[in-house]
Design a protein around this motif. Structure first.
Motif, mmCIF file in Angstrom:
data_model
loop_
_atom_site.group_PDB
_atom_site.id
_atom_site.type_symbol
_atom_site.label_atom_id
_atom_site.label_comp_id
_atom_site.label_asym_id
_atom_site.label_seq_id
_atom_site.Cartn_x
_atom_site.Cartn_y
_atom_site.Cartn_z
ATOM 1 N N ARG A 154 48.218 63.465 66.907
ATOM 2 C CA ARG A 154 48.182 63.520 65.427
ATOM 3 C C ARG A 154 47.365 62.562 64.657
ATOM 4 N N VAL A 155 47.325 61.265 64.975
ATOM 5 C CA VAL A 155 46.501 60.476 64.292
ATOM 6 C C VAL A 155 44.948 60.721 64.478
ATOM 7 N N ALA A 156 44.697 61.281 65.708
ATOM 8 C CA ALA A 156 43.056 61.551 65.737
ATOM 9 C C ALA A 156 42.926 62.598 65.018
ATOM 10 N N CYS A 157 43.663 63.870 64.860
ATOM 11 C CA CYS A 157 43.362 64.737 63.918
ATOM 12 C C CYS A 157 43.305 64.542 62.593
ATOM 13 N N CYS A 158 43.960 63.483 61.906
ATOM 14 C CA CYS A 158 44.089 62.924 60.752
ATOM 15 C C CYS A 158 42.671 62.122 60.564
ATOM 16 N N VAL A 159 42.197 61.406 61.469
ATOM 17 C CA VAL A 159 41.188 60.759 61.594
ATOM 18 C C VAL A 159 39.834 61.383 61.235
ATOM 19 N N ASN A 160 39.795 62.653 61.789
ATOM 20 C CA ASN A 160 38.834 63.685 61.746
ATOM 21 C C ASN A 160 38.914 64.654 60.443
ATOM 22 N N SER A 161 40.010 64.404 59.710
ATOM 23 C CA SER A 161 40.410 65.281 58.566
ATOM 24 C C SER A 161 39.034 65.030 57.665
ATOM 25 N N CYS A 162 38.879 66.230 57.047
ATOM 26 C CA CYS A 162 37.653 66.165 56.056
ATOM 27 C C CYS A 162 37.942 65.767 54.514
ATOM 28 N N HIS A 163 39.458 65.567 54.271
ATOM 29 C CA HIS A 163 39.945 64.847 53.044
ATOM 30 C C HIS A 163 39.754 63.301 53.433
ATOM 31 N N PHE A 164 38.981 62.714 52.859
ATOM 32 C CA PHE A 164 38.782 61.183 52.866
ATOM 33 C C PHE A 164 39.911 60.392 52.901
ATOM 34 N N GLN A 165 40.681 60.575 51.929
ATOM 35 C CA GLN A 165 42.098 59.829 51.745
ATOM 36 C C GLN A 165 42.902 59.946 53.026
ATOM 37 N N VAL A 166 42.903 61.131 53.479
ATOM 38 C CA VAL A 166 43.888 61.111 55.005
ATOM 39 C C VAL A 166 43.150 60.446 55.927
ATOM 40 N N SER A 167 41.956 60.721 56.232
ATOM 41 C CA SER A 167 41.054 59.804 57.213
ATOM 42 C C SER A 167 41.196 58.443 56.882
ATOM 43 N N GLU A 168 41.046 58.027 55.781
ATOM 44 C CA GLU A 168 41.031 56.598 55.432
ATOM 45 C C GLU A 168 42.427 55.981 55.727
ATOM 46 N N ARG A 169 43.589 56.745 55.344
ATOM 47 C CA ARG A 169 44.874 56.138 55.596
ATOM 48 C C ARG A 169 45.272 56.288 56.859
ATOM 49 N N ALA A 170 44.593 56.926 57.790
ATOM 50 C CA ALA A 170 44.901 56.949 59.428
ATOM 51 C C ALA A 170 44.239 55.891 59.830
ATOM 52 N N LEU A 171 42.898 55.478 59.712
ATOM 53 C CA LEU A 171 42.167 54.307 59.999
ATOM 54 C C LEU A 171 42.726 52.994 59.515
ATOM 55 N N PHE A 172 43.687 53.021 58.359
ATOM 56 C CA PHE A 172 44.210 51.527 57.853
ATOM 57 C C PHE A 172 45.396 51.385 58.752
ATOM 58 N N LEU A 173 45.802 52.263 59.738
ATOM 59 C CA LEU A 173 46.887 51.880 60.832
ATOM 60 C C LEU A 173 46.337 50.503 61.444
ATOM 61 N N TRP A 174 44.794 50.506 61.522
ATOM 62 C CA TRP A 174 44.333 49.318 62.436
ATOM 63 C C TRP A 174 44.394 48.006 61.881
ATOM 64 N N ASN A 175 44.616 48.176 60.361
ATOM 65 C CA ASN A 175 44.762 46.887 59.774
ATOM 66 C C ASN A 175 46.494 45.967 59.743
ATOM 67 N N ASN A 176 47.018 46.855 60.585
ATOM 68 C CA ASN A 176 48.580 46.230 60.674
ATOM 69 C C ASN A 176 48.517 45.555 62.005
ATOM 70 N N ASP A 177 48.763 44.336 62.244
ATOM 71 C CA ASP A 177 48.400 43.424 63.271
ATOM 72 C C ASP A 177 49.735 43.891 64.310
ATOM 73 N N GLN A 178 50.952 44.342 63.955
ATOM 74 C CA GLN A 178 51.729 44.599 64.798
ATOM 75 C C GLN A 178 51.472 46.120 65.450
ATOM 76 N N ILE A 179 51.021 46.901 64.721
ATOM 77 C CA ILE A 179 50.606 48.285 65.467
ATOM 78 C C ILE A 179 49.275 47.952 66.417
#
Length: 487
Positions: free
Chosen positions: A358-383
């Motif tokens: 599901r995260v991969a689908c969000c990363v490929n979203s044409c809506h930049f806010q969805v794609s951006e929010r999915a990629l922000f997961l990699w800013n979380n050290d625990q994740i």
């Protein structure tokens, strides 16, 4: 009208008849500045609201300071019975004198309850509960607008009186002079159900007051706690599965969030079922944005209490994932981050494959806010730490989405974040990264070969169709060139 209003009040005996008559005559003009003091002699026992055994006939407009301590509870009951009279606030100028008398009386009662030290008797508790029921419990008119929309809030014109009644009820419930064992007979299940109905008010000030009072009722009356939780669940069930129309879901969730924080460990099965049957389905409502913050808090409280529930929550979120609503997708991604952050490695492995699909689908979203929010997961050290421990399964899922973004995503911010995540995976395990890259190139080459073969097949079909003559009802293949129209 004011004479009718005062006629409902208990009257004094013959010694005070003349004073009462003087008060009634003066009421047609203005309220006397110094009411006549009540006499402590014989009193009549008539009352328009309470039976004769409960209220002694004492003039309710007398200040508390003008009566001895032994008579103050009787005066309290008399003033409370006076406030059982309600007015129409749709016309502010109507009965203005009577409304002011009632307001001043409510303020007197508020001061007495807040600063008094007299133990409340059963008649006083009964009168107080009855007065609050008369003034607060009412049927709201049907609302023709969507609840949860960003419309201007609606304010009740009777709020100047309602606010004092709410403050009075709050002070009464929290007063150390109130015996919980005695009060629970009148603050019963019926009273609680009607109190919960007030959460559907369109006035946000009223919902805030009801929320505070429900907090105090839940804290003071332990015997009512299971019933309160059950009644709140019924409201949620009705909202999710029937109406999707309620003004106070956010406030109810805020109350329940504080309740969850006090749950003892291990969690009871009843509480876990509430998570699965109520909190998770609440994500599917159209108006989830109006209460999403409170809902996320409740869910994360459950995960903090029992981390094993993290996988249950993630499965529920994936079940109700909003595939056509970009704003809800952004909110869901934020909640996923909070939940996954508190999960153990074992629980994470149970849901990592469907989650990152599901995260991969969000990363490929044409809506930049969805794609951006999915990629922000990699800013979380625990994740990132959880991903690193399971990179053998996650990187093959994410690699294709990252490569497609890097090649042709239209938003520069998303492109930069994609390159950063891609670089992070390369530094995490270079051998695995190169293996995934080689597999990606092979799949792209196969896809290109399939596309070329498809084009060649269509070209042969078009050529054969153009050479075959048209006879009868034979279908004709029309080429794009033949149908092109110059504009």
């Amino acid at each position: 009208m004011f004479k009718q209003f005062l006629s409902k009040l208990p009257r004094k005996s013959s010694k005070s008849d003349s004073a009462g008559g003087e008060l009634s005559r003066s009421s047609s003009g203005s309220i006397p500045s110094a009411p006549v003091r009540s006499n402590s002699g014989k009193r009549t026992s008539s009352s328009a609201v309470f039976p004769s055994s409960i209220v002694a006939g004492i003039e309710p407009l007398v200040p508390f300071k003008d009566v001895p301590n032994s008579e103050r509870l009787n005066l309290f009951v008399s003033k409370v019975s006076l406030c059982c009279f309600t007015f129409d606030f749709s016309h502010q100028s109507k009965n203005s004198i009577e409304k002011d008398v009632k307001r001043q009386t409510l303020l007197e009662l508020l001061d007495f309850v807040a600063f008094g030290d007299v133990k409340f008797t059963e008649p006083a508790v009964l009168a107080m509960c009855r007065m609050c029921a008369v003034n607060l419990f009412r049927v709201f008119p049907p609302s023709h607008r969507e609840k949860g929309d960003d419309n201007e809030p609606m304010f009740d014109p009777a709020w100047p009186h309602l606010q004092i009644v709410y403050d009075l009820l709050l002070k009464f419930i929290t007063s150390p002079c109130l015996d919980a064992k005695l009060a629970k007979r009148y603050l019963d299940h019926g009273f609680i159900v009607r109190l919960l109905d007030l959460f559907d008010s369109d006035d946000p000030r009223e919902r805030e007051c009801v929320k505070t009072i429900l907090h105090r009722v839940y804290g003071k009356f332990m015997v009512h706690r299971p019933f309160i939780r059950k009644s709140m669940s019924n409201i949620f069930y009705r909202f999710v599965f029937e109406t999707e129309n309620h003004s106070g879901i956010a406030e109810l969730l805020e109350v329940f969030g504080s309740i969850v924080s006090g749950f003892a460990l291990p969690l009871k099965e009843e509480h876990k079922m509430f998570l699965w049957r109520v909190l998770i389905p609440l994500h599917k409502a159209k108006s989830v944005g109006s209460y999403f913050q409170q809902l996320t808090y409740c869910v994360t409280q459950f995960v903090e209490k029992e981390p094993k529930l993290g996988s249950v929550v993630v499965k529920g979120l994936l079940k109700f994932w909003p595939v056509t609503n970009s704003q809800k997708e952004v909110m869901f991604l934020g909640e996923v981050e909070e939940v996954v952050e508190g999960m153990s490695v074992v629980e994470f492995r149970k849901v990592m494959v469907p989650l990152f699909l599901r995260v991969a689908c969000c990363v490929n979203s044409c809506h930049f806010q969805v794609s951006e929010r999915a990629l922000f997961l990699w800013n979380n050290d625990q994740i990132v730490n959880l991903i690193a421990h399971n990179r053998q399964d996650i990187l093959p899922i994410m690699f294709t989405a990252l490569e497609k973004n890097a090649e042709n995503h239209w938003n520069q911010s998303v492109l930069n974040l994609t390159l950063n995540v891609r670089k992070m995976f390369g530094e995490m395990d270079e051998a695995l990264f190169m293996s995934c890259h080689a597999r990606y190139q092979e799949e792209e080459a196969k896809q290109c070969s399939v596309t070329e073969k498809r084009k060649e097949t269509w070209a042969r079909l078009e050529s054969a169709a153009s050479m075959k003559p048209i006879t009868g009802k034979t279908a004709v293949l029309v080429t794009p060139l033949a149908t092109s129209i110059a504009c």
